[in-house]
Every structure is written in C-alpha cells, then in structure tokens.
Design an enzyme around this catalytic site. Structure first.
Site, short mmCIF file in Angstrom:
data_model
loop_
_atom_site.label_atom_id
_atom_site.label_comp_id
_atom_site.label_asym_id
_atom_site.label_seq_id
_atom_site.Cartn_x
_atom_site.Cartn_y
_atom_site.Cartn_z
N ASP A 43 11.26 63.93 136.05
CA ASP A 43 10.90 62.77 136.87
C ASP A 43 9.48 62.82 137.46
OD1 ASP A 43 13.44 61.90 136.36
OD2 ASP A 43 14.26 62.49 138.30
N ARG B 46 15.39 63.50 128.01
CA ARG B 46 15.59 64.85 128.54
C ARG B 46 15.70 65.90 127.43
NH1 ARG B 46 19.47 63.80 133.32
NH2 ARG B 46 20.90 65.23 132.29
O1 F6P Z 1 16.56 63.73 137.55
C1 F6P Z 1 16.55 63.70 136.17
C2 F6P Z 1 17.30 62.49 135.66
O2 F6P Z 1 17.26 62.50 134.26
C3 F6P Z 1 16.83 61.16 136.21
O3 F6P Z 1 15.69 60.67 135.53
C4 F6P Z 1 18.05 60.31 136.04
O4 F6P Z 1 18.10 59.28 137.01
C5 F6P Z 1 19.18 61.28 136.28
O5 F6P Z 1 18.66 62.57 136.04
C6 F6P Z 1 20.39 61.05 135.39
O6 F6P Z 1 21.38 61.94 135.77
P1 F6P Z 1 22.70 62.24 134.91
O7 F6P Z 1 22.29 63.08 133.74
O8 F6P Z 1 23.57 62.98 135.86
O9 F6P Z 1 23.24 60.93 134.47
#
Ligand code: F6P
Length: 328
Positions: A134, A261
């Site tokens: 982020d 990610r």
């Molecule tokens: O903080 C990293 C992140 O990928 C954010 O960009 C996103 O809002 C969140 O995590 C998503 O989380 P999860 O993988 O728990 O859905």
C-alpha cells in the site's frame, strides 16, 4: 539473543527477502531466530517454522533462494485475537516462556499498530519492517512490495490498453491500496492512464464525464481510468454513473484486486527488504524498541512506530498535477 520473526496482514512481494536478511544477519551475529507461522496467530498457537533440520530454529541455509519468491514462507494472517488485551497478554506470556528477547513483525499499518500496542504487555525489543504493497506508512520512502505491485498493475494496464485502443473503449481499472492512492497514481503515471481516482483527491462524476468529453473531442481513441479500491462506489457503479452522465466511450470495468500482491519481487523491493531486515536486527542489538526500520533517501533509518503508523501518508500534489498535464 533469541529473536522472533513473523509476517502479518496482507502479504507483499519482498517479505521473504526481508526474512532472509533478518536470519542471515542475526545468525551471523550469533543470535537464534525463531519464525512464527501465520502472523501473530503463530505466537498464540505456538506454531513455529520448522527449518530443514527439523528444528524450530533458522540456520543460514534455511533461507537460501527465498529472496526471489513472492508471498511469504512464514505465511500470514489477520489475527483479531491478538488485537485484544487478553490476546496480547497471552502472547506476552508465551514469548516470555520461550525466552524471546526481540520480535520483528513484517507487515503494514495494522501489523505495526498491533506491534506498537504490544509494548504495554511485553518488555522485549520490537522493531517492525514495512511489508505492504500500500505504501501508506511514514518513516520510509517506499514500503516492501509497493514497486512490484505497481509493476504488476502497469503490465495489466498495458494489456488492457491494447484492447481498449482496438475497440475505442474506456476501461475502468480498480487497484488495491486500502485508503491510500499511491499504487493508483504511480500506475497512472507509468502506464499513461488518462484519469486516476484516488481518495486523496476525489473527483465527482460530472467532472470526470466532462473531462472524458474533452478527451473525446481532442481525438483520444481509448481511455484508461484507474481507481483506488474503496473510492466512492466501486468500479461497476462508477461505470453505470458515467454512462448515465453521458460518457462518450463504451465502458468496461476490471478489478485487479489480489493479483497485485502476487509475483516475484522486483530488485528494488528485494534490496529495500534486505536493508530493513538487516537494520531491524541491528536495532534490536543496540537496544532500540518500538520502532520501524525504513529507508529514506537511500539511508536505512529507524522511526518510532507511533510516527510510522500515524495519519495518512500524503501523496505529493505535484504528482497529481503531473498526470493532469501529460494525460491529454
Ligand atoms: O494492505 C494490503 C491490502 O492488499 C490492501 O491493499 C487491501 O485493502 C487489503 O490488503 C485486502 O485484504 P484481504 O487480503 O484481507 O482481503
């Protein structure tokens, strides 16, 4: 010393490179390193990373070849139990029982907020590393994983541009970043997007529709509008609203989501991860605590966790103006 390490919250490319630097530095300096699986949950469940020799302790070779791998070999989670006073007390008791002297959590805002609160329950040394795509933490120019995620987003947008041009279409592309528009604005600048909607500089639908008409009139054959997640109503609703507001292009919406990610970390993320992991160990050795290791202007520095997690990381207005200037 005995140092515990964990990855928590959303994983990010470069977490493994950070772990490698922590293990290599600590073991070289004569310390023992224990990895907790699944973030803070691994402390509460006493779930350790079992190294190749079958022991819950890293050796130099346990981290061979992991720098180039995405994800995290320690796995990650969000752990609501750790966020409670009872959970923190339990974790502190377990760390005391295990004889852990220092803890290095690798993660983003939530992870480091937890680490900062944990100082009230446990008197060992805590130094965090900024592992999140982020780029929303203060105390470091960039966070581990941000540049890789921008690269992934740019690759995807470049591909979408091909089909957008062929069909004279507009694509609305939603990108991750929680409450922070860094990924979106950097992607827009790198991929030549026409419009970026970020929470820091909101644009109303009529304003966007007017800009689209202008772009259509000057002959833009296709449009890519990148939108940070959580912005207004989400891309599908925006698609409908823009259509109703007279958008001159046929629109398609795409959510890139967790794709950002994944993947092997780019060299810059591996280097940042290595610098911060190394500094975290050195900081613990020096008796520092309640800090985050970051890199500012190429210098590895420690910043109090309270400052690192405070407020909202500001996107420079010059970058937004730059996009406006070059996107017409
Ligand atoms: O903080 C990293 C992140 O990928 C954010 O960009 C996103 O809002 C969140 O995590 C998503 O989380 P999860 O993988 O728990 O859905």
């Amino acid at each position: 010393m005995k140092i515990g390490v964990l990855c928590s919250g959303g994983d990010s490319p470069g977490m493994n490179a950070c772990l490698r630097a922590i293990v290599r530095t600590a073991v070289r300096h004569g310390h023992e390193v224990v990895g907790f699986m699944d973030g803070y949950e691994g402390i509460l469940r006493e779930n350790f990373y079992i190294a190749s020799m079958g022991t819950p302790r890293f050796v130099m070779r346990s981290v061979s070849g992991i720098s180039k791998r995405g994800g995290t070999i320690l796995h990650s989670s969000r752990c609501p139990e750790f966020a409670t006073p009872q959970g923190m007390e339990k974790a502190a008791n377990i760390l005391r029982k295990l004889g852990i002297d220092g803890l290095i959590p690798i993660g983003g805002n939530g992870t480091l907020t937890g680490a900062h609160a944990f100082r009230e329950f446990w008197k060992g040394k805590i130094i965090g590393c900024p592992g999140t795509i982020d780029n929303d933490l203060c105390g470091t120019d960039f966070t581990i994983g941000f540049k890789t995620s921008v690269q992934t987003a740019v690759d995807a947008v470049d591909k979408l541009r091909d089909t957008a041009s062929s069909h004279h279409r507009m694509f609305i592309v939603e990108l991750m970043g929680r409450h922070c528009g860094y990924i979106t604005l950097y992607t827009a600048l790198a991929a030549g997007c026409e419009i970026a909607c970020v929470p820091e500089y909101p644009l109303e639908i009529p304003v966007i529709a007017e800009r689209l008409r202008e772009l259509h009139e000057i002959g833009k054959a296709s449009i890519i509008m990148v939108v940070a997640e959580g912005y207004h109503d989400g891309v599908v609703v925006m698609q409908e609203k823009l259509k109703n507001a007279g958008c001159p292009y046929p629109i398609r919406a795409v959510v890139l989501g967790h794709l950002l990610r994944g993947g092997d970390p780019c060299p810059e993320d591996r280097i940042l991860a290595t610098q911060t992991g190394h500094l975290a160990v050195c900081g613990i050795e020096a008796g520092e605590t309640d800090k985050m290791a970051g890199v500012i202007h190429n210098m590895a520095v420690l910043t109090p966790l309270e400052e690192a997690i405070a407020g909202h990381r500001v996107i420079p207005d010059e970058l937004r103006q730059l996009l406006d200037c070059v996107s017409k």
